[in-house]
Design a protein around this motif. Structure first.
Motif, mmCIF file in Angstrom:
data_model
loop_
_atom_site.group_PDB
_atom_site.id
_atom_site.type_symbol
_atom_site.label_atom_id
_atom_site.label_comp_id
_atom_site.label_asym_id
_atom_site.label_seq_id
_atom_site.Cartn_x
_atom_site.Cartn_y
_atom_site.Cartn_z
ATOM 1 N N VAL A 355 -44.520 -32.793 74.120
ATOM 2 C CA VAL A 355 -44.912 -32.236 75.421
ATOM 3 C C VAL A 355 -44.263 -33.018 76.555
ATOM 4 O O VAL A 355 -43.794 -32.427 77.536
ATOM 5 N N CYS A 358 -40.665 -31.978 76.957
ATOM 6 C CA CYS A 358 -40.558 -30.660 77.595
ATOM 7 C C CYS A 358 -41.008 -30.702 79.057
ATOM 8 O O CYS A 358 -40.451 -30.001 79.911
ATOM 9 N N TYR A 393 -45.601 -21.049 86.256
ATOM 10 C CA TYR A 393 -45.338 -20.509 84.921
ATOM 11 C C TYR A 393 -44.317 -21.353 84.177
ATOM 12 O O TYR A 393 -44.403 -21.532 82.947
ATOM 13 N N THR A 396 -46.072 -24.525 82.917
ATOM 14 C CA THR A 396 -46.987 -24.146 81.826
ATOM 15 C C THR A 396 -46.207 -23.797 80.567
ATOM 16 O O THR A 396 -46.568 -24.201 79.455
ATOM 17 N N PHE A 397 -45.116 -23.048 80.752
ATOM 18 C CA PHE A 397 -44.315 -22.602 79.612
ATOM 19 C C PHE A 397 -43.646 -23.786 78.926
ATOM 20 O O PHE A 397 -43.576 -23.853 77.691
ATOM 21 N N SER A 398 -43.155 -24.745 79.740
ATOM 22 C CA SER A 398 -42.483 -25.904 79.150
ATOM 23 C C SER A 398 -43.469 -26.735 78.320
ATOM 24 O O SER A 398 -43.124 -27.237 77.250
ATOM 25 N N MET A 399 -44.710 -26.867 78.812
ATOM 26 C CA MET A 399 -45.730 -27.604 78.053
ATOM 27 C C MET A 399 -46.109 -26.844 76.780
ATOM 28 O O MET A 399 -46.322 -27.452 75.722
ATOM 29 N N ALA A 400 -46.183 -25.518 76.890
ATOM 30 C CA ALA A 400 -46.509 -24.701 75.716
ATOM 31 C C ALA A 400 -45.424 -24.826 74.650
ATOM 32 O O ALA A 400 -45.716 -24.872 73.448
ATOM 33 N N ILE A 401 -44.169 -24.890 75.084
ATOM 34 C CA ILE A 401 -43.059 -25.072 74.149
ATOM 35 C C ILE A 401 -43.200 -26.405 73.426
ATOM 36 O O ILE A 401 -42.983 -26.502 72.214
ATOM 37 N N VAL A 403 -45.949 -28.071 72.792
ATOM 38 C CA VAL A 403 -47.042 -27.990 71.801
ATOM 39 C C VAL A 403 -46.608 -27.157 70.600
ATOM 40 O O VAL A 403 -46.807 -27.551 69.438
ATOM 41 N N PHE A 404 -45.983 -26.002 70.877
ATOM 42 C CA PHE A 404 -45.621 -25.063 69.802
ATOM 43 C C PHE A 404 -44.578 -25.657 68.861
ATOM 44 O O PHE A 404 -44.735 -25.662 67.636
ATOM 45 N N TYR A 407 -45.662 -29.102 67.093
ATOM 46 C CA TYR A 407 -46.797 -29.130 66.158
ATOM 47 C C TYR A 407 -46.336 -29.318 64.709
ATOM 48 O O TYR A 407 -46.915 -30.125 63.976
#
Length: 425
Positions: A355, A358, A393, A396-401, A403-404, A407
């Motif tokens: 995270v 990203c 966005y 948020t999207f960069s943090m989601a990437i 995590v995804f 993982y």
């Protein structure tokens, strides 16, 4: 181990492998930077179009006659040209009835008869103008500012008076700066129209604004200022019948444009139901503006989607680098697990690291996108502030990437057998 310690470990790991970290972030930076720059440029174009259309009266409704006659030949549509006749014209009675029926929604109706351009000479002084016959509402619809004298009024039109409202630019050119705008009121000049020499008296002087109203140009490409005479005088000079081929309607401030546009089409269209050749059609810049903005939003979304593909590539890069990092730090993971670190702690450590990568890449991408967007929109001449929603966005999207894509390698690290990890070379 707490989140703060994990963040410190992640940052130390990044600084320990600076070049690798930068290359890993590159996909995120390019993707987010591109999206923000595209959205910013799109907002600039939309703002520019809105501003331009507002300048020419976006809320105004334009009414005109259109040919509806067509035939078919060999299954292909063949449009047959039809010259609009006097009997097809929009009449004064139609306009008066329309005004009465929708008086709450209408502020003014502008009527124009284009006479043509003319070069006027006063000794050594010359002034080229575009002559237009207009009614009194024209000045309100086009928002023309009078500097001296008065506008054309109903008495001028009814009595077909040879009066004119001229621009300050015309006064300066024609009179060579010898008179003030107040001093030219009542003075006259001659124009030649339809082989007739006509003397016109100045009743008012208006402020010239570039691209005011309908624009005409001379053979050298120079914009001509408008010289306004009464519409009745214009029709008399041109020997044209009563009636009009078009009109511009200025809605009241309380009017609902979509509703008035529909009512206008229905009202005037009813007079042409039995006319097989011609119909009256109304449209507004505001409705066109909505369509253009909707189209720009679709284009913005499509291009942003293409640019966002690089985020997917960046995410895969993050996952790959995390796999390499875990392999390099296998012994470290084994030692921590041997000392009692649970799988969840190891999992959180590497997810936070992904995270952080990203997030830093996202912040750099945002700054890059904002910079590019500002430069491009400044060059386009319509600088706008970066879209806050797009920035939110993007983060948020960069943090989601992170995590995804972080993982799987983090999960792999968390499931390591400590004995196997300690034996790893």
């Amino acid at each position: 181990m707490g989140i703060i310690e994990n963040i410190k470990l992640a940052i130390n790991s990044l600084f320990a492998n600076k070049m690798r970290s930068v290359l890993t972030m590159l996909g995120i930076i390019i993707g987010i930077g591109s999206v923000i720059a595209i959205v910013t440029v799109g907002d600039s174009l939309a703002s520019s179009i809105t501003s331009e259309m507002s300048g020419v009266g976006a809320r105004n409704i334009h009414l005109g006659l259109e040919q509806k006659d067509f035939g078919t030949e060999d299954e292909e549509v063949v449009y047959e040209y039809y010259e609009i006749q006097e009997k097809d014209y929009i009449t004064n009675d139609m306009i008066d009835n329309y005004k009465e029926m929708f008086k709450k929604d209408i502020s003014a109706i502008s009527l124009v008869e284009d006479v043509g351009s003319n070069k006027l000479t006063n000794g050594k002084n010359k002034a080229e103008v575009s002559i237009k016959g207009i009614n009194k509402d024209y000045f309100n619809v086009e928002k023309i500012n009078i500097l001296q004298g008065r506008f054309i009024n109903d008495d001028d039109i009814v009595n077909t008076r040879y009066v004119a409202v001229v621009s300050d630019k015309f006064v300066d050119k024609y009179f060579g700066g010898k008179f003030t705008y107040e001093e030219v009121l009542g003075q006259s000049f001659e124009i030649t129209l339809e082989n007739n020499i006509i003397r016109i008296y100045i009743s008012g002087v208006y402020e010239y604004v570039k691209n005011d109203g309908e624009v005409s140009f001379n053979s050298n490409g120079e914009e001509l200022t408008n010289l306004f005479i009464t519409i009745s005088t214009a029709k008399k000079i041109l020997k044209k019948p009563e009636g009009y081929m078009n009109a511009t309607i200025l809605p009241s401030t309380e009017a609902d444009i979509d509703s008035l546009l529909l009512n206008t089409n229905q009202f005037f269209g009813s007079f042409y139901n039995r006319n097989s050749k011609v119909t009256a059609m109304a449209y507004s810049m505001e409705s066109m503006m909505k369509s253009v903005n909707k189209m720009l939003d679709s284009v913005k979304l499509a291009i942003s989607g293409v640019a966002a593909i690089s985020l997917l590539v960046g995410g895969i890069g993050v996952m790959n680098i995390m796999m390499v990092s875990i392999t390099e730090r296998t012994k470290e993971i084994g030692i921590r697990k041997a000392l009692g670190a649970r799988g969840k702690v190891i999992l959180l450590q590497f997810i936070i690291e992904a995270v952080i990568i990203c997030l830093i890449g996202g912040i750099i991408g945002i700054l890059t996108g904002m910079g590019l967007g500002t430069i491009i929109t400044t060059i386009l001449g319509k600088a706008v502030k970066p879209n806050v929603q797009a920035i939110f966005y993007a983060v948020t999207f960069s943090m989601a990437i992170g995590v995804f894509f972080g993982y799987y390698p983090a999960s792999k690290a968390a499931k390591m057998n400590p004995i196997d990890a300690l034996r790893y070379e």
